[in-house]
Design an enzyme around this catalytic site. Structure first.
Site, mmCIF file in Angstrom:
data_model
loop_
_atom_site.group_PDB
_atom_site.id
_atom_site.type_symbol
_atom_site.label_atom_id
_atom_site.label_comp_id
_atom_site.label_asym_id
_atom_site.label_seq_id
_atom_site.Cartn_x
_atom_site.Cartn_y
_atom_site.Cartn_z
ATOM 1 C CG ASP A 183 14.673 -44.293 -25.749
ATOM 2 O OD1 ASP A 183 13.526 -43.839 -25.636
ATOM 3 O OD2 ASP A 183 15.172 -45.118 -24.956
ATOM 4 C CE LYS A 226 12.752 -47.099 -23.893
ATOM 5 N NZ LYS A 226 12.794 -46.357 -22.639
ATOM 6 C CG ASN A 265 11.415 -46.607 -28.014
ATOM 7 O OD1 ASN A 265 10.290 -46.457 -27.543
ATOM 8 N ND2 ASN A 265 12.486 -45.997 -27.539
ATOM 9 C CG ASP A 272 9.197 -43.205 -29.731
ATOM 10 O OD1 ASP A 272 8.234 -43.308 -28.972
ATOM 11 O OD2 ASP A 272 9.880 -42.169 -29.854
ATOM 12 C CB THR A 274 14.584 -49.081 -18.204
ATOM 13 O OG1 THR A 274 15.786 -49.765 -17.899
ATOM 14 C CG2 THR A 274 14.432 -49.032 -19.722
#
Ligand SMILES: COc1cccc(-c2nc(Nc3cc(C)[nH]n3)cc3ccccc23)c1
Length: 278
Positions: free
Chosen positions: A131, A133, A136, A149, A167
């Site tokens: 994840d 992005k 995070n 995160d 997203t």
């Protein structure tokens, strides 16, 4: 001994996350800062994410790297779970990106080196993030990137259902077509991240989700004319449909554009240091 909430002075709220709030905190005796993420057990259960939190705690508490936010400890009371996390004073990466519209090549290149180094460490411990992005990522005291995160990280390999809670811009072809996926998903994501750092929006962004989905599957995107050959070469080698064809994190860290950008920043920092001491 084990920390408890009484060992900390809770300061100002830093912001709201998905399942709770994050507060600046300080240990009572020292000046040690931390960021305490307070999660409500009731929300975790209704969100069906308690196992994801257990995985996040298990993974992040064992990762020790300068570009990964440390999870120092955690504790709970009747209603809440408290994660005592490393405090990154620079705040959220995506706020910086929104404010500045887009980053310069030296800044983007340095962030890419740092995230490749952090993910290389994770992959060596068989952890894939899944994840990556701007939302995070955080910024440390010296402007360094920190992965903040691990809510969606897993031990590789996995084909866990990825309930799209945000997203899908960062998902690679193998995840949107629900094939088994491995650490190479993080390689695709940092290709998307590099593009977004330089352009200010992700490469596959479209009004309709179906168009985003089709563009990802075909790795179909264009560059604004100001994006130079160096970053185009790196992004093109990461946004490969076939996971095996994506370049490795080590090759990212040794890419000629990344090395040139780090060289550029080091020279600028040295010049500033000399001017200060002159
Ligand atoms: C949604 O906005 C949110 C949410 C959570 C944290 C922040 C925030 N965080 C940090 N640092 C952190 C956060 C963690 C887990 N470690 N270090 C610093 C900030 C500075 C200004 C504003 C906001 C900040 C924002």
């Amino acid at each position: 001994g084990k920390f408890s909430i009484n060992d900390f002075e809770i300061g100002r709220p830093l912001g709201k996350g998905k399942f709770g709030s994050v507060y600046l905190a300080r240990t009572k005796e020292g000046q040690f800062h931390a960021a305490i993420k307070v999660l409500f057990k009731s929300q975790l259960i209704s969100g069906g994410v308690e196992h994801q939190l257990e995985r996040e705690i298990e993974i992040q508490s064992h990762l020790h790297h300068p570009n990964i936010i440390r999870l120092y400890t955690y504790f709970w009371d009747a209603k809440k779970i408290y994660l005592v996390l490393e405090y990154a004073p620079g705040g959220e990466m995506y706020k910086q990106l929104t404010k500045q519209k887009k980053f310069s090549e030296p800044v983007a290149g340095k962030y890419m080196y740092e995230i490749a180094d952090a993910l290389s460490y994770c992959h060596r411990k068989n952890v894939i993030h899944r994840d990556i992005k701007p939302e995070n990522l955080l910024i440390g005291a010296n402007g360094e990137l920190k992965i903040g995160d691990f809510g969606w990280s897993v031990h590789a390999p996995s084909n866990k259902r990825q309930t799209m809670c945000g997203t899908m811009d960062y998902l690679p072809p193998e995840m949107v077509t629900r094939k088994a996926h491995c650490a190479a998903v993080d390689l695709w994501a940092i290709g998307v991240l590099c593009y977004e750092f330089l352009v200010g929006k992700p490469p596959f962004e479209h009004e309709q989700q179906a168009d985003t989905y089709a563009a990802i599957r075909e790795a179909k995107f264009t560059y604004p004319e100001y994006v130079k050959r160096g970053p185009r070469d790196l992004i093109g080698k990461l946004l490969q449909i076939n996971p095996e064809q994506r370049i490795s994190l080590k090759e990212v860290m040794n890419h000629h554009w990344i090395l040139a950008m780090i060289e550029t920043r080091l020279k600028a920092e040295n010049r500033q240091a000399q001017e200060k001491s002159a």
